[in-house]
Enzyme design. Structure first.
Site, PDB file in Angstrom:
ATOM      1  N   SER A 139      25.328  26.580  42.151  1.00  0.00           N
ATOM      2  CA  SER A 139      26.377  25.707  42.702  1.00  0.00           C
ATOM      3  C   SER A 139      25.745  24.376  43.092  1.00  0.00           C
ATOM      4  O   SER A 139      24.530  24.293  43.286  1.00  0.00           O
ATOM      5  CB  SER A 139      26.964  26.374  43.952  1.00  0.00           C
ATOM      6  OG  SER A 139      27.835  25.504  44.631  1.00  0.00           O
ATOM      7  N   TYR A 152      26.560  30.376  52.521  1.00  0.00           N
ATOM      8  CA  TYR A 152      26.797  30.277  51.072  1.00  0.00           C
ATOM      9  C   TYR A 152      25.685  29.446  50.431  1.00  0.00           C
ATOM     10  O   TYR A 152      25.101  29.842  49.412  1.00  0.00           O
ATOM     11  CB  TYR A 152      28.167  29.648  50.828  1.00  0.00           C
ATOM     12  CG  TYR A 152      28.543  29.468  49.369  1.00  0.00           C
ATOM     13  CD1 TYR A 152      28.861  30.567  48.568  1.00  0.00           C
ATOM     14  CD2 TYR A 152      28.610  28.193  48.797  1.00  0.00           C
ATOM     15  CE1 TYR A 152      29.225  30.401  47.242  1.00  0.00           C
ATOM     16  CE2 TYR A 152      28.976  28.024  47.466  1.00  0.00           C
ATOM     17  CZ  TYR A 152      29.278  29.131  46.688  1.00  0.00           C
ATOM     18  OH  TYR A 152      29.636  28.962  45.373  1.00  0.00           O
TER      19      TYR A 152
HETATM   20  P1  NDP Z   1      36.375  33.677  41.157  1.00  0.00           P
HETATM   21  O1  NDP Z   1      36.700  34.179  42.532  1.00  0.00           O
HETATM   22  O2  NDP Z   1      37.492  33.399  40.226  1.00  0.00           O
HETATM   23  O3  NDP Z   1      35.370  34.684  40.434  1.00  0.00           O
HETATM   24  C1  NDP Z   1      34.435  35.435  41.109  1.00  0.00           C
HETATM   25  C2  NDP Z   1      34.079  36.628  40.243  1.00  0.00           C
HETATM   26  O4  NDP Z   1      33.046  37.379  40.876  1.00  0.00           O
HETATM   27  C3  NDP Z   1      35.264  37.564  40.048  1.00  0.00           C
HETATM   28  O5  NDP Z   1      35.302  37.976  38.699  1.00  0.00           O
HETATM   29  C4  NDP Z   1      34.943  38.736  40.954  1.00  0.00           C
HETATM   30  O6  NDP Z   1      35.465  39.920  40.380  1.00  0.00           O
HETATM   31  C5  NDP Z   1      33.426  38.747  40.870  1.00  0.00           C
HETATM   32  N1  NDP Z   1      32.803  39.474  41.955  1.00  0.00           N
HETATM   33  C6  NDP Z   1      32.864  39.238  43.282  1.00  0.00           C
HETATM   34  N2  NDP Z   1      32.186  40.167  43.948  1.00  0.00           N
HETATM   35  C7  NDP Z   1      31.672  41.025  43.015  1.00  0.00           C
HETATM   36  C8  NDP Z   1      30.881  42.201  43.071  1.00  0.00           C
HETATM   37  N3  NDP Z   1      30.466  42.714  44.231  1.00  0.00           N
HETATM   38  N4  NDP Z   1      30.536  42.797  41.914  1.00  0.00           N
HETATM   39  C9  NDP Z   1      30.952  42.303  40.734  1.00  0.00           C
HETATM   40  N5  NDP Z   1      31.692  41.201  40.611  1.00  0.00           N
HETATM   41  C10 NDP Z   1      32.053  40.579  41.746  1.00  0.00           C
HETATM   42  O7  NDP Z   1      35.501  32.395  41.397  1.00  0.00           O
HETATM   43  P2  NDP Z   1      34.679  31.426  40.382  1.00  0.00           P
HETATM   44  O8  NDP Z   1      34.954  31.748  38.985  1.00  0.00           O
HETATM   45  O9  NDP Z   1      34.901  30.062  40.869  1.00  0.00           O
HETATM   46  O10 NDP Z   1      33.180  31.838  40.768  1.00  0.00           O
HETATM   47  C11 NDP Z   1      32.219  32.280  39.828  1.00  0.00           C
HETATM   48  C12 NDP Z   1      30.849  31.811  40.277  1.00  0.00           C
HETATM   49  O11 NDP Z   1      30.822  30.395  40.280  1.00  0.00           O
HETATM   50  C13 NDP Z   1      30.441  32.249  41.689  1.00  0.00           C
HETATM   51  O12 NDP Z   1      29.086  32.626  41.675  1.00  0.00           O
HETATM   52  C14 NDP Z   1      30.629  30.984  42.503  1.00  0.00           C
HETATM   53  O13 NDP Z   1      29.789  30.947  43.630  1.00  0.00           O
HETATM   54  C15 NDP Z   1      30.250  29.941  41.487  1.00  0.00           C
HETATM   55  N6  NDP Z   1      30.727  28.591  41.751  1.00  0.00           N
HETATM   56  C16 NDP Z   1      32.071  28.308  41.798  1.00  0.00           C
HETATM   57  C17 NDP Z   1      32.489  27.020  42.112  1.00  0.00           C
HETATM   58  C18 NDP Z   1      33.936  26.674  42.253  1.00  0.00           C
HETATM   59  O14 NDP Z   1      34.227  25.567  42.719  1.00  0.00           O
HETATM   60  N7  NDP Z   1      34.872  27.523  41.854  1.00  0.00           N
HETATM   61  C19 NDP Z   1      31.520  25.940  42.336  1.00  0.00           C
HETATM   62  C20 NDP Z   1      30.151  26.343  42.242  1.00  0.00           C
HETATM   63  C21 NDP Z   1      29.786  27.618  41.954  1.00  0.00           C
HETATM   64  P3  NDP Z   1      36.008  41.209  41.165  1.00  0.00           P
HETATM   65  O15 NDP Z   1      36.611  40.721  42.447  1.00  0.00           O
HETATM   66  O16 NDP Z   1      37.005  41.773  40.204  1.00  0.00           O
HETATM   67  O17 NDP Z   1      34.808  42.077  41.340  1.00  0.00           O
END
Ligand code: NDP
Length: 245
Positions: A139, A152
């Site tokens: 990030s 975070y």
């Molecule tokens: P989402 O919330 O849409 O996606 C997060 C994903 O992580 C989901 O598929 C969720 O699936 C999964 N997840 C969460 N906890 C677990 C777990 N314990 N085991 C397996 N899977 C898990 O958010 P984003 O797509 O935005 O985020 C994806 C990545 O990008 C993250 O690492 C986030 O920190 C990073 N990011 C996002 C930014 C943004 O602005 N959106 C900016 C910078 C970085 P499920 O709940 O079904 O398990």
């Protein structure tokens, strides 16, 4: 000439929504055999149904080491190898330090940091065998710590440090390690912020700019993954044009 993803085996974590889902779709469009992991099986079933190519859903909780190992085993046993790990699962339970629920800190560390580390630990023997690639979703918070995002940012700084050390250990053995640092990207990430004031600030920030879309980050993943093998794109920082920080 770039590397073709046709027939390559990819494991994408956090593939049930947002960035991970678009990465899984983009890889599948490029002909990769994609193992898509997350906890929400219903979302993954929908993804499998709309996949332009081969997507195999796998139930994955990155905070559970046996689940992590099982997901890697599915990729290798069903598709024969593992060429690409997209370590993307994450949660962003942000808010001020004062009065924070430290369980939220523990969840972020277990998911974003330890979850990523365990995924790499389980995948690495196979990535060494295939001379594969790790793409780690970090990030902008892995480079800049802002008020309200202390824990975070700690997980994202932490994961950047872990993969940089990993890169030094394995790059000359042919394993490429890539960090992608997205800025504000439209997804459901902010909807899980427990603190209502911080959540409202995130919503306000989102409506004040043209945010990135998950497809924009999937584009960065495809760019890094399709470089010729002698080219290792170590780090990609992608921000919305309208995002100053
Ligand atoms: P989402 O919330 O849409 O996606 C997060 C994903 O992580 C989901 O598929 C969720 O699936 C999964 N997840 C969460 N906890 C677990 C777990 N314990 N085991 C397996 N899977 C898990 O958010 P984003 O797509 O935005 O985020 C994806 C990545 O990008 C993250 O690492 C986030 O920190 C990073 N990011 C996002 C930014 C943004 O602005 N959106 C900016 C910078 C970085 P499920 O709940 O079904 O398990």
């Amino acid at each position: 000439m770039g590397t073709s993803l046709d027939g390559k085996v990819a494991l994408v974590t956090g593939a049930s929504s947002g960035i991970g889902k678009e990465v899984a779709l983009s890889l599948s469009r490029q002909g990769a055999l994609v193992v898509a992991g997350a906890r929400r099986a219903d979302r993954l079933a929908e993804l499998e149904a709309v996949a332009p190519g081969r997507i195999r859903a796998v139930s994955l909780d990155v905070t559970d080491r046996s689940s992590v190992q099982a997901a890697v085993d599915v990729a290798v046993s069903e598709f024969g190898s593992l060429d690409l790990l997209v370590n993307n699962a994450g949660v962003m339970l942000v808010g001020p330090v004062l009065g924070a629920d430290t369980e939220d800190w523990a969840r972020m560390i277990a998911t974003n940091l330890m979850g990523s580390m365990h995924m790499i630990h389980a995948a690495l023997p196979h990535l060494l065998a295939s001379k594969g690639t790790v793409i780690q979703t970090s990030s902008t918070s892995g480079r800049i710590a802002s008020a309200g995002s202390s824990a975070y940012a700690a997980t994202k700084f932490g994961v950047n440090a872990f993969v940089e050390a990993l890169r030094k250990e394995v790059t000359t053995q042919g394993v490429r390690v890539v960090v992608i640092e997205p800025g504000f990207t439209a997804s459901e990430l902010t909807s899980h912020i427990p603190d209502p004031r911080t959540r409202a600030m995130a919503d306000q920030m989102a409506s004040s700019m043209r945010t990135l879309q998950p497809e924009d980050i999937a584009g960065a993943v495809i760019f890094a993954a399709t470089q010729p093998h002698h080219v290792s794109v170590s780090e990609i920082l992608v921000r919305p044009t309208d995002q100053e920080q």
